[in-house]
Design an enzyme around this catalytic site. Structure first.
Site, PDB file in Angstrom:
ATOM      1  N   ALA A 136     -23.432  -1.724 -74.280  1.00 18.05           N
ATOM      2  CA  ALA A 136     -24.692  -2.138 -74.922  1.00 18.05           C
ATOM      3  C   ALA A 136     -25.059  -1.215 -76.078  1.00 18.05           C
ATOM      4  O   ALA A 136     -26.119  -1.345 -76.679  1.00 18.05           O
ATOM      5  CB  ALA A 136     -25.828  -2.174 -73.897  1.00 18.05           C
ATOM      6  N   ASN A 189     -20.399  15.492 -70.430  1.00 24.67           N
ATOM      7  CA  ASN A 189     -19.529  14.335 -70.578  1.00 24.67           C
ATOM      8  C   ASN A 189     -18.356  14.402 -69.627  1.00 24.67           C
ATOM      9  O   ASN A 189     -17.883  13.377 -69.143  1.00 24.67           O
ATOM     10  CB  ASN A 189     -19.063  14.211 -72.025  1.00 24.67           C
ATOM     11  CG  ASN A 189     -20.082  13.452 -72.835  1.00 24.67           C
ATOM     12  OD1 ASN A 189     -20.375  12.311 -72.521  1.00 24.67           O
ATOM     13  ND2 ASN A 189     -20.664  14.095 -73.821  1.00 24.67           N
ATOM     14  N   GLN A 234     -14.751   8.277 -64.289  1.00 22.04           N
ATOM     15  CA  GLN A 234     -14.076   7.118 -64.882  1.00 22.04           C
ATOM     16  C   GLN A 234     -12.557   7.242 -64.706  1.00 22.04           C
ATOM     17  O   GLN A 234     -11.878   6.239 -64.475  1.00 22.04           O
ATOM     18  CB  GLN A 234     -14.490   6.967 -66.349  1.00 22.04           C
ATOM     19  CG  GLN A 234     -15.981   6.580 -66.425  1.00 22.04           C
ATOM     20  CD  GLN A 234     -16.471   6.201 -67.801  1.00 22.04           C
ATOM     21  OE1 GLN A 234     -15.748   6.299 -68.787  1.00 22.04           O
ATOM     22  NE2 GLN A 234     -17.718   5.773 -67.877  1.00 22.04           N
ATOM     23  N   VAL A 281     -13.024   6.695 -76.909  1.00 20.68           N
ATOM     24  CA  VAL A 281     -13.751   6.747 -78.187  1.00 20.68           C
ATOM     25  C   VAL A 281     -14.938   7.709 -78.072  1.00 20.68           C
ATOM     26  O   VAL A 281     -15.258   8.445 -79.003  1.00 20.68           O
ATOM     27  CB  VAL A 281     -14.239   5.329 -78.571  1.00 20.68           C
ATOM     28  CG1 VAL A 281     -15.092   5.363 -79.839  1.00 20.68           C
ATOM     29  CG2 VAL A 281     -13.055   4.381 -78.741  1.00 20.68           C
ATOM     30  N   ASP A 284     -10.698   8.165 -88.543  1.00 22.91           N
ATOM     31  CA  ASP A 284     -10.404   9.222 -89.519  1.00 22.91           C
ATOM     32  C   ASP A 284      -9.231   8.815 -90.412  1.00 22.91           C
ATOM     33  O   ASP A 284      -9.246   9.037 -91.620  1.00 22.91           O
ATOM     34  CB  ASP A 284     -10.099  10.529 -88.780  1.00 22.91           C
ATOM     35  CG  ASP A 284     -11.196  10.847 -87.779  1.00 22.91           C
ATOM     36  OD1 ASP A 284     -12.334  11.049 -88.215  1.00 22.91           O
ATOM     37  OD2 ASP A 284     -10.928  10.842 -86.565  1.00 22.91           O
ATOM     38  N   ARG A 296     -10.504   6.267 -92.817  1.00 26.03           N
ATOM     39  CA  ARG A 296     -11.340   6.926 -93.832  1.00 26.03           C
ATOM     40  C   ARG A 296     -10.458   7.619 -94.869  1.00 26.03           C
ATOM     41  O   ARG A 296     -10.734   7.570 -96.071  1.00 26.03           O
ATOM     42  CB  ARG A 296     -12.245   7.963 -93.151  1.00 26.03           C
ATOM     43  CG  ARG A 296     -13.388   7.345 -92.355  1.00 26.03           C
ATOM     44  CD  ARG A 296     -14.057   8.395 -91.466  1.00 26.03           C
ATOM     45  NE  ARG A 296     -15.285   7.884 -90.865  1.00 26.03           N
ATOM     46  CZ  ARG A 296     -15.942   8.507 -89.902  1.00 26.03           C
ATOM     47  NH1 ARG A 296     -15.493   9.651 -89.417  1.00 26.03           N
ATOM     48  NH2 ARG A 296     -17.067   7.988 -89.419  1.00 26.03           N
ATOM     49  N   HIS A 345     -10.595  15.027 -83.099  1.00 25.52           N
ATOM     50  CA  HIS A 345     -11.563  14.186 -83.804  1.00 25.52           C
ATOM     51  C   HIS A 345     -12.866  14.993 -83.922  1.00 25.52           C
ATOM     52  O   HIS A 345     -13.799  14.834 -83.136  1.00 25.52           O
ATOM     53  CB  HIS A 345     -11.812  12.873 -83.056  1.00 25.52           C
ATOM     54  CG  HIS A 345     -13.003  12.140 -83.623  1.00 25.52           C
ATOM     55  ND1 HIS A 345     -13.003  11.580 -84.878  1.00 25.52           N
ATOM     56  CD2 HIS A 345     -14.239  11.936 -83.134  1.00 25.52           C
ATOM     57  CE1 HIS A 345     -14.187  11.051 -85.112  1.00 25.52           C
ATOM     58  NE2 HIS A 345     -14.957  11.253 -84.077  1.00 25.52           N
TER      59      HIS A 345
HETATM   60  P1  NAX Z   1     -24.757   4.550 -78.489  1.00 27.26           P
HETATM   61  O1  NAX Z   1     -25.636   5.681 -78.055  1.00 27.26           O
HETATM   62  O2  NAX Z   1     -25.318   3.484 -79.357  1.00 27.26           O
HETATM   63  O3  NAX Z   1     -24.136   3.848 -77.207  1.00 27.26           O
HETATM   64  C1  NAX Z   1     -23.566   4.570 -76.166  1.00 27.26           C
HETATM   65  C2  NAX Z   1     -23.780   3.759 -74.924  1.00 27.26           C
HETATM   66  O4  NAX Z   1     -23.060   4.407 -73.873  1.00 27.26           O
HETATM   67  C3  NAX Z   1     -25.228   3.665 -74.492  1.00 27.26           C
HETATM   68  O5  NAX Z   1     -25.594   2.299 -74.373  1.00 27.26           O
HETATM   69  C4  NAX Z   1     -25.250   4.391 -73.164  1.00 27.26           C
HETATM   70  O6  NAX Z   1     -26.158   3.802 -72.238  1.00 27.26           O
HETATM   71  C5  NAX Z   1     -23.810   4.223 -72.693  1.00 27.26           C
HETATM   72  N1  NAX Z   1     -23.390   5.201 -71.700  1.00 27.26           N
HETATM   73  C6  NAX Z   1     -23.723   6.508 -71.583  1.00 27.26           C
HETATM   74  N2  NAX Z   1     -23.160   7.050 -70.484  1.00 27.26           N
HETATM   75  C7  NAX Z   1     -22.441   6.071 -69.909  1.00 27.26           C
HETATM   76  C8  NAX Z   1     -21.648   6.000 -68.735  1.00 27.26           C
HETATM   77  N3  NAX Z   1     -21.512   7.049 -67.935  1.00 27.26           N
HETATM   78  N4  NAX Z   1     -21.053   4.827 -68.434  1.00 27.26           N
HETATM   79  C9  NAX Z   1     -21.213   3.745 -69.216  1.00 27.26           C
HETATM   80  N5  NAX Z   1     -21.970   3.745 -70.332  1.00 27.26           N
HETATM   81  C10 NAX Z   1     -22.573   4.883 -70.677  1.00 27.26           C
HETATM   82  O7  NAX Z   1     -23.490   5.257 -79.171  1.00 27.26           O
HETATM   83  P2  NAX Z   1     -22.398   4.609 -80.117  1.00 27.26           P
HETATM   84  O8  NAX Z   1     -22.832   4.727 -81.525  1.00 27.26           O
HETATM   85  O9  NAX Z   1     -22.009   3.280 -79.607  1.00 27.26           O
HETATM   86  O10 NAX Z   1     -21.200   5.661 -79.946  1.00 27.26           O
HETATM   87  C11 NAX Z   1     -20.519   5.783 -78.724  1.00 27.26           C
HETATM   88  C12 NAX Z   1     -19.653   7.002 -78.716  1.00 27.26           C
HETATM   89  O11 NAX Z   1     -18.656   6.921 -79.716  1.00 27.26           O
HETATM   90  C13 NAX Z   1     -20.387   8.318 -79.001  1.00 27.26           C
HETATM   91  O12 NAX Z   1     -19.941   9.305 -78.101  1.00 27.26           O
HETATM   92  C14 NAX Z   1     -19.943   8.655 -80.409  1.00 27.26           C
HETATM   93  O13 NAX Z   1     -20.045  10.040 -80.667  1.00 27.26           O
HETATM   94  C15 NAX Z   1     -18.531   8.169 -80.373  1.00 27.26           C
HETATM   95  N6  NAX Z   1     -17.865   7.969 -81.657  1.00 27.26           N
HETATM   96  C16 NAX Z   1     -16.552   8.258 -81.720  1.00 27.26           C
HETATM   97  C17 NAX Z   1     -15.823   8.067 -82.866  1.00 27.26           C
HETATM   98  C18 NAX Z   1     -14.377   8.380 -82.916  1.00 27.26           C
HETATM   99  O14 NAX Z   1     -13.809   8.248 -83.988  1.00 27.26           O
HETATM  100  N7  NAX Z   1     -13.716   8.790 -81.848  1.00 27.26           N
HETATM  101  C19 NAX Z   1     -16.463   7.568 -84.111  1.00 27.26           C
HETATM  102  C20 NAX Z   1     -17.758   6.875 -83.858  1.00 27.26           C
HETATM  103  C21 NAX Z   1     -18.609   7.484 -82.797  1.00 27.26           C
HETATM  104  O15 NAX Z   1     -19.281   8.580 -83.358  1.00 27.26           O
END
Ligand code: NAX
Length: 329
Positions: free
Chosen positions: A13, A105, A112, A129, A159, A162, A187
């Protein structure tokens, strides 16, 4: 044998989830002839919002989408899956130390990893991710007893994309003309985007760009800091591009990726190129189309590259030390 591929998405979500789910449902990972079921995981307080996402997915009437399930139980979400995209994680709070973020985390990724071992399909591939994605992946891998370690990957595809975009813009070519860019390491803003083996329209990138100072300076810094630049401009972190990258990463695993345009994947290090063994680090990889990858061997790394790579490898080693107590085996 099921003719439906089961894909779990955690944090479904969230922002990335909102862009990613329609991509998967329209064939972004397994192609236009493969049916998919989506198994969505969220934390309990967000299940209401997740139901809304499910309603929207149904209302899209995707021809390939057979089923959408929602859960706050990792075992239910990962049941019989072919691919698990672990997007959800806890964001860094104000004043929070990196160590605390890794620990908080880490607890999510222990659970998981265990649930994947218990419930996922026998050929599952895992793509992490959620940040800090390399070390989250390491923790999940160590806690997924019985699941081969090479099933676990983390994402530096954004990355890589980009870096391709920067090289394309600088050389006045289309990004599809840019091949064989490598991201080494973590990353994070220590990552090393490496252009030395890249080509643009078949010409070595350094020749096409014709600006060595830019390559060794602004190019690297721009790719390393691109996430921050997007937050500054948009007021929110990258979501659409991150979703596209997650899809591309998964697609690279499930289709053949050749040496003429390799994919940067974070995988367990076997010591190739002097990378410390056992960390989840980004490497240039080829794939066989069945979820199996191989690190491209034999690339020359000059002193500049070795020095840049060492910085990001050492960061991963220090992250591993911070979560040592969470690595089960
Ligand atoms: P959001 O905060 O919009 O969404 C994260 C969602 O994860 C929330 O809805 C939250 O309720 C849910 N969540 C938290 N703990 C959970 C759990 N234990 N089980 C299931 N769901 C859980 O973040 P969003 O922008 O969607 O980014 C998600 C993640 O991607 C972040 O950690 C972000 O830092 C990471 N990213 C990684 C990138 C990469 O290149 N590897 C780039 C994009 C992004 O920054």
């Amino acid at each position: 044998m099921s003719n439906v591929k089961r894909v779990a998405v955690t944090g479904a979500a969230g922002q990335i989830g909102y862009s990613l789910l329609p991509m998967i449902a329209s064939g972004g990972i397994f192609g236009p002839n493969q049916k998919v079921a989506l198994q969505l995981l969220e934390v309990t307080p967000v299940l209401g919002a997740l139901e809304g996402v499910k309603m929207e997915l149904e209302d899209c009437a995707f021809p390939l989408l057979t089923e959408v399930t929602c859960s706050d139980d990792p075992k239910a979400a990962f049941k019989d899956t072919d691919a698990c995209l672990l997007v959800g994680s806890k964001p860094r709070g104000p004043g929070m130390e990196r160590k605390d973020l890794l620990q908080d985390n880490g607890k999510i990724f222990i659970g998981q990893g265990q649930a994947i071992a218990e419930a996922a399909g026998p050929d599952v591939r895992v793509i992490v991710v959620g940040n800090p994605c390399n070390t989250n992946c390491l923790i999940a891998m160590h806690n997924a007893s019985g699941v081969p370690q090479d099933r676990f990957t983390a994402m530096t595809r954004l990355d890589q994309s980009r870096a391709k975009a920067q090289l394309a813009n600088k050389s006045g070519k289309h990004w599809s003309a840019v091949k064989n860019v490598t991201i080494w390491g973590n990353h994070s803003n220590t990552q090393y985007p490496d252009w030395h083996h890249a080509t643009i329209d078949g010409v070595p990138a350094a020749q096409a760009v014709n600006d060595d100072a830019w390559l060794a300076g602004d190019f690297i810094a721009t790719v390393q800091e691109r996430g921050k630049a997007i937050i500054n401009a948009r007021g929110k972190s990258s979501a659409m591009s991150a979703a596209q990258a997650a899809c591309d990463h998964a697609k690279s695993l499930f289709t053949v990726t050749k040496k003429d345009d390799w994919a940067s994947l974070c995988v367990i290090s076997d010591g190739s190129y002097g990378t410390p063994e056992g960390i989840i680090s980004s490497f240039p990889c080829t794939t066989d189309g069945s979820g199996n990858w191989q690190i491209v061997q034999g690339l020359e790394m000059n002193d500049f590259s070795k020095q840049k790579a060492e910085i990001t490898w050492q960061e991963l080693v220090s992250e591993r030390e911070m979560v040592q107590g969470l690595l089960a085996n």
